[in-house]
Motif scaffolding. Structure first.
Motif, PDB file in Angstrom:
ATOM      1  N   GLY A 296      35.051   3.916  35.878  1.00 23.97           N
ATOM      2  CA  GLY A 296      35.242   2.543  35.418  1.00 23.97           C
ATOM      3  C   GLY A 296      35.003   1.526  36.520  1.00 23.97           C
ATOM      4  N   MET A 297      35.408   1.871  37.729  1.00 30.31           N
ATOM      5  CA  MET A 297      35.198   0.955  38.854  1.00 30.31           C
ATOM      6  C   MET A 297      33.707   0.767  39.124  1.00 30.31           C
ATOM      7  N   VAL A 298      32.967   1.871  39.065  1.00 31.82           N
ATOM      8  CA  VAL A 298      31.521   1.780  39.281  1.00 31.82           C
ATOM      9  C   VAL A 298      30.882   0.922  38.190  1.00 31.82           C
ATOM     10  N   LEU A 299      31.328   1.151  36.954  1.00 32.18           N
ATOM     11  CA  LEU A 299      30.773   0.408  35.829  1.00 32.18           C
ATOM     12  C   LEU A 299      31.005  -1.098  36.002  1.00 32.18           C
ATOM     13  N   GLN A 300      32.234  -1.470  36.354  1.00 29.98           N
ATOM     14  CA  GLN A 300      32.553  -2.887  36.522  1.00 29.98           C
ATOM     15  C   GLN A 300      31.889  -3.458  37.769  1.00 29.98           C
ATOM     16  N   GLY A 301      31.816  -2.651  38.806  1.00 36.33           N
ATOM     17  CA  GLY A 301      31.147  -3.091  40.025  1.00 36.33           C
ATOM     18  C   GLY A 301      29.680  -3.385  39.767  1.00 36.33           C
ATOM     19  N   ALA A 302      29.050  -2.540  38.956  1.00 34.55           N
ATOM     20  CA  ALA A 302      27.633  -2.724  38.656  1.00 34.55           C
ATOM     21  C   ALA A 302      27.408  -4.020  37.878  1.00 34.55           C
ATOM     22  N   ARG A 303      28.380  -4.387  37.045  1.00 33.51           N
ATOM     23  CA  ARG A 303      28.239  -5.650  36.322  1.00 33.51           C
ATOM     24  C   ARG A 303      28.358  -6.835  37.278  1.00 33.51           C
ATOM     25  N   GLN A 304      29.320  -6.741  38.188  1.00 29.65           N
ATOM     26  CA  GLN A 304      29.576  -7.870  39.079  1.00 29.65           C
ATOM     27  C   GLN A 304      28.479  -8.043  40.121  1.00 29.65           C
ATOM     28  N   ASN A 305      27.940  -6.927  40.606  1.00 31.70           N
ATOM     29  CA  ASN A 305      26.971  -7.025  41.692  1.00 31.70           C
ATOM     30  C   ASN A 305      26.248  -5.693  41.842  1.00 31.70           C
ATOM     31  N   GLU A 306      25.178  -5.548  41.060  1.00 35.74           N
ATOM     32  CA  GLU A 306      24.487  -4.263  41.019  1.00 35.74           C
ATOM     33  C   GLU A 306      23.828  -3.910  42.356  1.00 35.74           C
ATOM     34  N   GLY A 307      23.264  -4.925  43.003  1.00 35.03           N
ATOM     35  CA  GLY A 307      22.587  -4.677  44.283  1.00 35.03           C
ATOM     36  C   GLY A 307      23.559  -4.162  45.331  1.00 35.03           C
ATOM     37  N   ARG A 308      24.761  -4.729  45.318  1.00 36.36           N
ATOM     38  CA  ARG A 308      25.758  -4.314  46.279  1.00 36.36           C
ATOM     39  C   ARG A 308      26.200  -2.878  45.995  1.00 36.36           C
ATOM     40  N   MET A 309      26.273  -2.558  44.716  1.00 37.25           N
ATOM     41  CA  MET A 309      26.671  -1.217  44.312  1.00 37.25           C
ATOM     42  C   MET A 309      25.690  -0.189  44.873  1.00 37.25           C
ATOM     43  N   GLU A 310      24.405  -0.490  44.767  1.00 41.34           N
ATOM     44  CA  GLU A 310      23.391   0.412  45.328  1.00 41.34           C
ATOM     45  C   GLU A 310      23.544   0.478  46.843  1.00 41.34           C
ATOM     46  N   ALA A 311      23.815  -0.694  47.435  1.00 41.44           N
ATOM     47  CA  ALA A 311      23.871  -0.759  48.900  1.00 41.44           C
ATOM     48  C   ALA A 311      25.047   0.037  49.466  1.00 41.44           C
ATOM     49  N   ILE A 312      26.142   0.158  48.707  1.00 38.22           N
ATOM     50  CA  ILE A 312      27.232   0.983  49.241  1.00 38.22           C
ATOM     51  C   ILE A 312      27.049   2.445  48.865  1.00 38.22           C
ATOM     52  N   GLY A 313      25.926   2.767  48.229  1.00 37.28           N
ATOM     53  CA  GLY A 313      25.589   4.179  48.073  1.00 37.28           C
ATOM     54  C   GLY A 313      25.777   4.748  46.678  1.00 37.28           C
ATOM     55  N   VAL A 314      25.731   3.922  45.632  1.00 39.22           N
ATOM     56  CA  VAL A 314      25.910   4.442  44.284  1.00 39.22           C
ATOM     57  C   VAL A 314      24.628   4.267  43.470  1.00 39.22           C
ATOM     58  N   PRO A 315      24.077   5.379  42.987  1.00 39.17           N
ATOM     59  CA  PRO A 315      22.911   5.272  42.096  1.00 39.17           C
ATOM     60  C   PRO A 315      23.373   4.780  40.738  1.00 39.17           C
ATOM     61  N   VAL A 316      23.257   3.483  40.507  1.00 40.86           N
ATOM     62  CA  VAL A 316      23.911   2.822  39.377  1.00 40.86           C
ATOM     63  C   VAL A 316      23.405   3.306  38.017  1.00 40.86           C
ATOM     64  N   PHE A 317      22.111   3.585  37.933  1.00 38.40           N
ATOM     65  CA  PHE A 317      21.486   3.887  36.633  1.00 38.40           C
ATOM     66  C   PHE A 317      22.214   4.990  35.870  1.00 38.40           C
ATOM     67  N   ARG A 318      22.497   6.090  36.553  1.00 39.02           N
ATOM     68  CA  ARG A 318      23.086   7.231  35.832  1.00 39.02           C
ATOM     69  C   ARG A 318      24.492   6.917  35.319  1.00 39.02           C
ATOM     70  N   TYR A 319      25.188   6.010  36.006  1.00 35.70           N
ATOM     71  CA  TYR A 319      26.523   5.633  35.532  1.00 35.70           C
ATOM     72  C   TYR A 319      26.422   4.712  34.321  1.00 35.70           C
ATOM     73  N   LYS A 320      25.491   3.777  34.398  1.00 41.89           N
ATOM     74  CA  LYS A 320      25.307   2.891  33.250  1.00 41.89           C
ATOM     75  C   LYS A 320      24.867   3.696  32.030  1.00 41.89           C
TER      76      LYS A 320
END
Lengths: 316, 251
Positions: free
Chosen positions: A187-211
């Motif tokens: 859930g944190m990754v999901l909400q983080g990706a909404r707030q700032n997807e670029g930052r999510m990638e930058a801290i090391g999370v491949p956002v696509f698979r979570y979305k």
């Protein structure tokens, strides 16, 4: 955090009303209330699932009713072929909704913003017309479900009251599941990706698979709502997946409060209640409903629940 | 000499006719604080973006910690221990400071396909996050929603998020941008505290801070490194004065 704030009270009150609706319906001898309450809860499951991706994940899907349609048609088509066991129908409805959500998600999640809205809308309309073209299953006339899902005597979906409480329990389970989901790592990754997807990638999370996973979870939950809806109306038609139905789900989410977990339940209840009350006033009830919605969006950004609590964090 | 933490070789990137990175070669040694300075439009942020993976170079190679990372996506670089802070504040505004940093810890603690456990009760995320906040002096602000923090605090939070990923190297893009003298002083102290134990590539406009902090300085003009050396050498270089610092300016 106070447990008994205004927002929690409204959620509790909604659940209490839903729990007592059958008793009231019996008392005033208006079985219609039973029907209305059940429809509220089924659509609340749909809205709840949409809110997971829209409110928390920032994915505004304009085709979410498709999964309700698929869930409903799975039950309808199974029944048509005399496969009436709920133990087959319902898991199958969930599995097919999940599979379709996976395919649609892979396609649509390559885009953002308006393009995402347009692609989900296009895919939904494609599915809608596919339903219309299914002549064997009634085409645009739809399909009557003559036999309800059969759970071998364990639960009786054919009995209005017991089916009502089946839906009630499932809604509570979906709410509980959403609650846990949003507060988990996922859930944190999901909400983080909404707030700032670029930052999510930058801290090391491949956002696509979570979305994508969230998209599939939401589609599956909507598929459940579909399976329930088929049993509720004893009838399925392509209209269930029409884009205006997807629009209704979005309105329910906005009305109840996007980004609050229980908001969509209140939203779905309010939506159907207003539809019922206003359509008693005039056939063109949307004429009143439209301006009301505009007021909610303008002055109560967080919907009904957001308006009541006016605080940050938004997970209650 | 040990292998450098980062080796940049013949890096090139152009946007249409504009060459933003022009045949750039640069080494950052382990434990070194290497500053890259240059006038506006010199291609500093373009450089950091290529190092972090947000932009792909046209040609050249980037090696990090003994591996070619030139074509790696950003999350994979982050996983390998390369952390970046952003010039324009980039945080999660609706989360608290602690949630922001804990999310960065989480990102480096395996996958996030965990659906049921309450993330705010996981000590293995919260404890390191609190430690990172303490390093940048934000421990007292842990429960404040990030949106309501000051600009200076956002910059500190950025550093804490980068640190929380337990990186081998930090890429800091103008951590003092838009700060007042007092806030800058605080940031210099924070960076001084990290110096020696962290390998840092620092891009900064604040010359005062750069000359106080850097072990080595590279001067970038129109995407080209015109000088590279110890702070005293850069200060003494006539070419640097001419190109960037201005003939009359003393630093």
């Amino acid at each position: 955090m106070a447990l008994l704030n205004a927002r929690n009270l409204v959620v509790l009150a909604t659940f209490a009303l839903l729990a007592l609706a059958p008793a009231y319906a019996a008392w005033v001898e208006t079985p219609f209330y039973l029907d209305l309450g059940r429809r509220m809860m089924i659509l609340a499951i749909g809205a709840l699932s949409l809110n997971l991706i829209m409110g928390f994940g920032g994915m505004i899907s304009f085709g979410h009713a498709v999964y309700i349609g698929i869930g409903a048609y799975t039950v309808g088509i199974c029944a048509f072929h005399e496969v009436t066991s709920g133990f087959v129908q319902w898991p199958l409805a969930l599995a097919i909704s999940a599979a379709v959500a996976l395919v649609f998600g892979v396609i649509s999640l390559r885009t953002r913003g308006v393009y995402f809205i347009m692609i989900t809308l296009a895919l939904a309309q494609m599915t809608f017309y596919l339903g219309i073209s299914l002549d064997q299953y009634g085409g645009d006339d739809g399909l009557t479900v003559y036999a309800p899902s059969d759970f071998a005597g364990l639960i009786d979906v054919d009995d209005d009251l017991s089916f009502y409480y089946v839906v009630f329990v499932l809604l509570a389970l979906c709410l509980w599941f959403s609650q846990r989901l949003i507060r988990s790592r996922f859930g944190m990754v999901l909400q983080g990706a909404r707030q700032n997807e670029g930052r999510m990638e930058a801290i090391g999370v491949p956002v696509f698979r979570y979305k994508l996973t969230a998209f599939v979870i939401a589609g599956t939950m909507a598929g459940l709502a579909g399976a329930l809806l088929a049993n509720h109306t004893d009838f399925v038609n392509p209209e269930m997946a029409h884009w205006t139905r997807s629009g209704d789900l979005i309105i329910m989410v906005l009305l109840g409060g996007m980004g609050s977990i229980a908001g969509p339940i209140v939203g779905a209840a309010a939506f159907l209640l207003l539809e019922e009350l206003l359509s008693g006033v005039t056939e063109y009830w949307q004429v009143i409903f439209g301006p009301f919605l505009i007021l909610v969006v303008l002055y109560a950004r967080g919907g009904i629940l957001g308006f009541l609590s006016r605080k940050d964090g938004g997970d209650g | 000499m040990a292998e450098p933490m980062m080796e940049i070789r013949a890096l090139r990137k152009s946007f249409g006719g504009v060459v933003a990175t022009d045949d750039l070669t640069l080494d950052v040694g382990a434990g070194e604080l290497h500053a890259v300075i240059g006038p506006n439009g010199a291609g500093k942020t373009t450089l950091i973006s290529q190092l972090s993976g947000a932009l792909m170079p046209d040609s050249g190679t980037i090696r990090f910690d003994g591996r070619d990372i030139t074509r790696m996506p950003p999350y994979a670089r982050s996983r390998r221990g390369l952390a970046r802070s952003f010039q324009i504040t980039s945080i999660f505004p609706e989360f608290t400071a602690l949630d922001n940093v804990a999310l960065a810890v989480q990102a480096h603690d395996g996958h996030s396909f965990s659906f049921f456990r309450d993330v705010r009760r996981e000590a293995r995320l919260r404890d390191p996050a609190r430690a990172a906040l303490a390093r940048v002096g934000l421990e007292a602000r842990a429960e404040v929603t990030a949106r309501y923090m000051s600009h200076g605090e956002h910059r500190q939070l950025e550093i804490a998020m980068a640190l929380a990923t337990n990186p081998k190297m930090l890429l800091l893009d103008e951590p003092m941008a838009g700060m007042g003298p007092e806030e800058s002083g605080l940031m210099v102290d924070i960076l001084k505290g990290l110096k020696g134990e962290q390998t840092i590539l620092l891009i900064e406009h604040d010359m005062d801070a750069v000359f106080r902090l850097a072990d080595r300085i590279t001067v970038l003009v129109y995407g080209r490194a015109i000088a590279s050396g110890a702070p005293e050498e850069i200060r003494a270089s006539a070419e640097v004065r001419h190109a960037y610092l201005g003939e009359d300016e003393t630093v």
